[in-house]
Write an enzyme that holds these catalytic residues in place. Structure first.
Site, short mmCIF file in Angstrom:
data_model
loop_
_atom_site.label_atom_id
_atom_site.label_comp_id
_atom_site.label_asym_id
_atom_site.label_seq_id
_atom_site.Cartn_x
_atom_site.Cartn_y
_atom_site.Cartn_z
N GLN A 99 35.05 37.69 30.78
CA GLN A 99 34.41 37.98 31.79
C GLN A 99 34.79 39.40 32.39
O GLN A 99 35.84 39.61 32.90
CB GLN A 99 34.65 36.84 32.99
CG GLN A 99 34.27 36.87 34.08
CD GLN A 99 34.93 36.12 35.23
OE1 GLN A 99 35.91 35.77 34.96
NE2 GLN A 99 34.07 35.54 36.11
N GLY A 100 33.91 40.04 32.53
CA GLY A 100 34.21 41.70 33.09
C GLY A 100 33.70 41.80 34.43
O GLY A 100 32.61 42.43 34.88
N TYR A 101 34.53 41.02 35.55
CA TYR A 101 34.11 41.26 36.83
C TYR A 101 35.18 42.20 37.47
O TYR A 101 34.89 43.16 38.13
CB TYR A 101 34.34 39.78 37.54
CG TYR A 101 33.13 38.99 37.40
CD1 TYR A 101 32.18 39.17 36.46
CD2 TYR A 101 32.85 38.06 38.58
CE1 TYR A 101 30.95 38.24 36.37
CE2 TYR A 101 31.68 37.36 38.44
CZ TYR A 101 30.77 37.43 37.38
OH TYR A 101 29.68 36.45 37.40
N SER A 102 36.53 41.74 37.78
CA SER A 102 37.46 42.42 38.46
C SER A 102 37.69 43.94 38.20
O SER A 102 37.60 44.28 36.86
CB SER A 102 38.68 41.89 38.54
OG SER A 102 38.61 40.52 38.91
N SER A 129 40.70 38.19 31.30
CA SER A 129 41.32 37.15 30.32
C SER A 129 40.72 37.31 28.98
O SER A 129 39.56 37.12 28.94
CB SER A 129 40.97 35.72 30.82
OG SER A 129 41.64 35.63 32.19
N GLU A 173 32.44 28.81 37.63
CA GLU A 173 33.78 28.96 37.23
C GLU A 173 34.71 28.39 38.27
O GLU A 173 35.69 27.84 37.79
CB GLU A 173 33.95 30.61 37.62
CG GLU A 173 35.59 31.00 37.12
CD GLU A 173 35.79 32.46 37.16
OE1 GLU A 173 34.69 33.32 37.72
OE2 GLU A 173 37.00 33.03 37.11
N GLU A 206 42.84 32.23 49.57
CA GLU A 206 42.16 32.72 51.12
C GLU A 206 40.93 33.02 51.25
O GLU A 206 40.23 32.67 52.18
CB GLU A 206 42.91 34.28 51.44
CG GLU A 206 44.77 34.11 51.65
CD GLU A 206 45.52 33.78 50.27
OE1 GLU A 206 44.84 33.87 49.27
OE2 GLU A 206 46.65 33.57 50.36
C1 LIG Z 1 44.71 33.98 35.62
C2 LIG Z 1 43.79 34.89 35.94
C3 LIG Z 1 42.67 35.01 35.41
C4 LIG Z 1 41.67 36.05 35.72
N1 LIG Z 1 40.69 36.35 34.78
C5 LIG Z 1 39.95 37.33 35.02
C6 LIG Z 1 38.98 37.43 34.23
O1 LIG Z 1 38.73 36.87 32.90
N2 LIG Z 1 37.96 38.60 34.42
C7 LIG Z 1 37.69 38.87 35.81
O2 LIG Z 1 37.26 39.86 35.96
N3 LIG Z 1 39.07 38.89 36.49
C8 LIG Z 1 39.90 37.86 36.29
N4 LIG Z 1 40.97 37.53 37.23
C9 LIG Z 1 40.91 38.49 38.46
C10 LIG Z 1 41.01 37.71 39.61
O3 LIG Z 1 39.39 37.43 39.71
C11 LIG Z 1 41.26 38.54 40.78
O4 LIG Z 1 42.66 38.78 40.69
C12 LIG Z 1 40.90 37.95 42.15
O5 LIG Z 1 39.30 38.11 42.48
C13 LIG Z 1 41.71 38.59 43.46
O6 LIG Z 1 41.45 39.76 43.49
P1 LIG Z 1 42.62 41.01 43.25
O7 LIG Z 1 43.59 40.56 42.40
O8 LIG Z 1 42.11 42.41 43.39
O9 LIG Z 1 43.50 40.74 44.85
P2 LIG Z 1 43.06 41.33 46.09
O10 LIG Z 1 41.50 41.26 46.71
O11 LIG Z 1 43.64 42.79 46.34
O12 LIG Z 1 43.90 40.60 47.28
C14 LIG Z 1 45.51 40.49 47.47
C15 LIG Z 1 45.43 39.48 48.65
O13 LIG Z 1 44.87 39.93 49.72
C16 LIG Z 1 44.11 38.37 50.26
N5 LIG Z 1 42.73 38.84 50.85
C17 LIG Z 1 41.97 39.76 50.14
N6 LIG Z 1 40.81 39.91 51.04
C18 LIG Z 1 41.21 39.07 52.24
C19 LIG Z 1 40.29 38.60 53.04
N7 LIG Z 1 39.08 39.17 53.42
N8 LIG Z 1 40.92 37.63 53.93
C20 LIG Z 1 42.10 37.06 53.52
N9 LIG Z 1 42.68 37.46 52.50
C21 LIG Z 1 42.30 38.49 51.75
C22 LIG Z 1 43.95 37.77 48.99
O14 LIG Z 1 43.79 36.28 49.04
C23 LIG Z 1 45.09 38.21 48.14
O15 LIG Z 1 46.23 37.24 48.54
C24 LIG Z 1 41.79 36.59 36.64
C25 LIG Z 1 42.89 36.46 37.57
C26 LIG Z 1 43.98 35.65 37.18
C27 LIG Z 1 45.27 35.34 38.03
#
Ligand SMILES: Cc1cc2nc3c(=O)[nH]c(=O)nc-3n(C[C@H](O)[C@H](O)[C@H](O)COP(=O)(O)OP(=O)(O)OC[C@H]3O[C@@H](n4cnc5c(N)ncnc54)[C@H](O)[C@@H]3O)c2cc1C
Length: 392
Positions: A131-134, A166, A248, A377
């Site tokens: 999955q190429g999202y983040s 992942s 998901e 959150e």
């Molecule tokens: C095990 C695992 C597998 C994953 N697999 C994939 C994958 O296969 N493909 C993919 O694309 N991504 C994947 N991800 C990424 C995942 O989707 C992101 O890590 C997630 O969406 C959070 O984004 P971020 O890490 O940039 O954190 P941020 O968005 O930077 O958040 C940091 C903190 O701030 C808080 N925060 C941010 N905005 C708000 C708000 N508006 N209100 C309150 N709190 C807020 C968050 O809750 C968090 O605690 C994976 C992550 C994990 C841990």
């Protein structure tokens, strides 16, 4: 006898004959999970037989249409199959982002050619997807993504970086969000599919706290993607992305119930420390396990209702967020209790007694549940806004 009774009898008999005894054991480690794909090496002959037999019946995806490799079962028949599999502790024959995420999105938004090509391969476990999202600056605020797809007539030219992808280094294909218009945030995103073996794709693993490394940074450098690989319309990929995220989140919400092969927590705890004399005699631990089982059963019943509503098109759009949040908390509790049951043995990182630190590694892995698929959150924000109608 109703048709469903008859279906149950036949399903039970088929499973008894075709599910190998080794596939009725709880998962012992990540190696026991079957992901399929071009480079799939079965962990045992039983694992391969189980996948082949289930795929031949379309039962890796029982409710998908038979034209796309599914079993063509009704929701009621699918439920019976799941119940009969749970009754013999049958393992999932195939774990796949294709099944739990991309498949539902393609069924709704894909062209007939895309469905016939990709869904049948997903059902048989022939292609492993990632999955190429983040991206480094687009996680919770996913629509800020910057990976660009330039229109080159018959193809897009893709440049950019994804993160936390992942299993990207083991996947065959990727479903990917790209920017096709810089002037509109949500309205400038498209959803494309491409082969990870395409020239210009590279991956770099990231090591996790658990000692495992399933994550990658993923880089795209002038990757050519045929226009036929666009899903839905150009600049309408956000609709596909959100629909897929709902699935998901539903999948992650089930982890608290399924992470030990559907076994009740008490069975896992007994297998770890024995029933009498040991830590299970501790009334606090016993009470914790009992409370967990009550909550897990209530959550299981709610999940069933939710899935019925989803299939009937009556689910509230914020329901997956509610389920994901609670399922995440349950899964964390399950593994905390298993660590308590295991005591200091469970803390050993690399010993035979702790099965290579299996319990500790799984416990650490649950910390990621409240981040992956959208953080807790963010789920609580969605519930507050969409269900409780609180001001944002
Ligand atoms: C095990 C695992 C597998 C994953 N697999 C994939 C994958 O296969 N493909 C993919 O694309 N991504 C994947 N991800 C990424 C995942 O989707 C992101 O890590 C997630 O969406 C959070 O984004 P971020 O890490 O940039 O954190 P941020 O968005 O930077 O958040 C940091 C903190 O701030 C808080 N925060 C941010 N905005 C708000 C708000 N508006 N209100 C309150 N709190 C807020 C968050 O809750 C968090 O605690 C994976 C992550 C994990 C841990």
């Amino acid at each position: 006898m109703t048709d469903l009774d008859q279906f149950r009898i036949e399903t039970r008999a088929w499973l008894a004959e075709n599910c190998p005894p080794e596939m009725r054991e709880p998962l012992r480690s990540d190696k026991d999970v079957c992901w399929g794909g071009r480079n799939y090496v079965p962990s045992s002959p039983a694992q391969k037989d189980w996948l082949d037999r289930m795929a031949a019946r379309g039962w890796t995806v029982p409710d998908w249409p038979t034209a796309y490799g599914g079993g063509g079962l009704s929701p009621a028949e699918t439920k019976i199959l799941r119940e009969e599999m749970a009754a013999i502790n049958a393992r999932n024959p195939l774990n796949s982002f294709g099944i739990s995420m991309l498949g539902p999105a393609l069924l709704k938004y894909g062209t007939e050619e895309q469905k016939l090509d990709h869904l049948t391969k997903i059902a048989k476990g022939q292609i492993r997807w990632c999955q190429g999202y983040s991206e480094p600056n687009a996680g919770s605020d996913l629509a800020s993504l910057a990976t660009s797809a330039e229109d080159k007539g018959d193809h897009y030219l893709i440049n950019g970086q994804k993160v936390w992808t992942s299993y990207a280094d083991q996947a065959d294909w990727i479903f990917c969000l790209v920017r096709t218009d810089k002037t509109s945030k949500q309205g400038g995103i498209s959803f494309v599919l491409f082969d990870m073996a395409s020239p210009g794709v590279s991956t770099k693993p990231i090591l996790l706290i658990s000692g495992n490394s399933p994550f990658c940074e993923t880089f795209f450098d002038d990757v050519q993607v045929p226009k036929a690989n666009l899903v839905h319309e150009e600049n309408k990929g956000w609709d596909v992305a959100k629909y897929l995220l709902g699935h998901e989140r539903e999948m992650i919400s089930g982890m608290g119930l399924a992470s030990s092969g559907g076994n009740p927590l008490i069975d896992g705890a007994i297998a770890t420390v024995g029933l009498s004399g040991g830590r299970l005699a501790d009334p606090l631990l016993r009470a914790g396990i009992a409370l967990f089982e009550v909550r897990a059963r209530a959550f299981g019943a709610m999940s069933e209702r939710f899935i019925d509503e989803l299939k009937a098109g009556r689910a509230h759009p914020a329901q997956p967020s509610m389920m994901k949040y609670y399922g995440t908390e349950l899964n964390k509790t399950r593994h905390e209790l298993m660590m308590s049951a295991g005591g200091s043995d469970a803390l050993e990182w690399d010993s035979d007694r702790s099965n290579g630190g299996a319990a500790a590694r799984s416990w650490l892995r649950t910390k990621a549940n409240s981040i992956e698929g959208g953080t807790s959150e963010i789920q609580l924000n969605i519930v507050a806004k969409r269900i409780l109608d609180l001001p944002s």
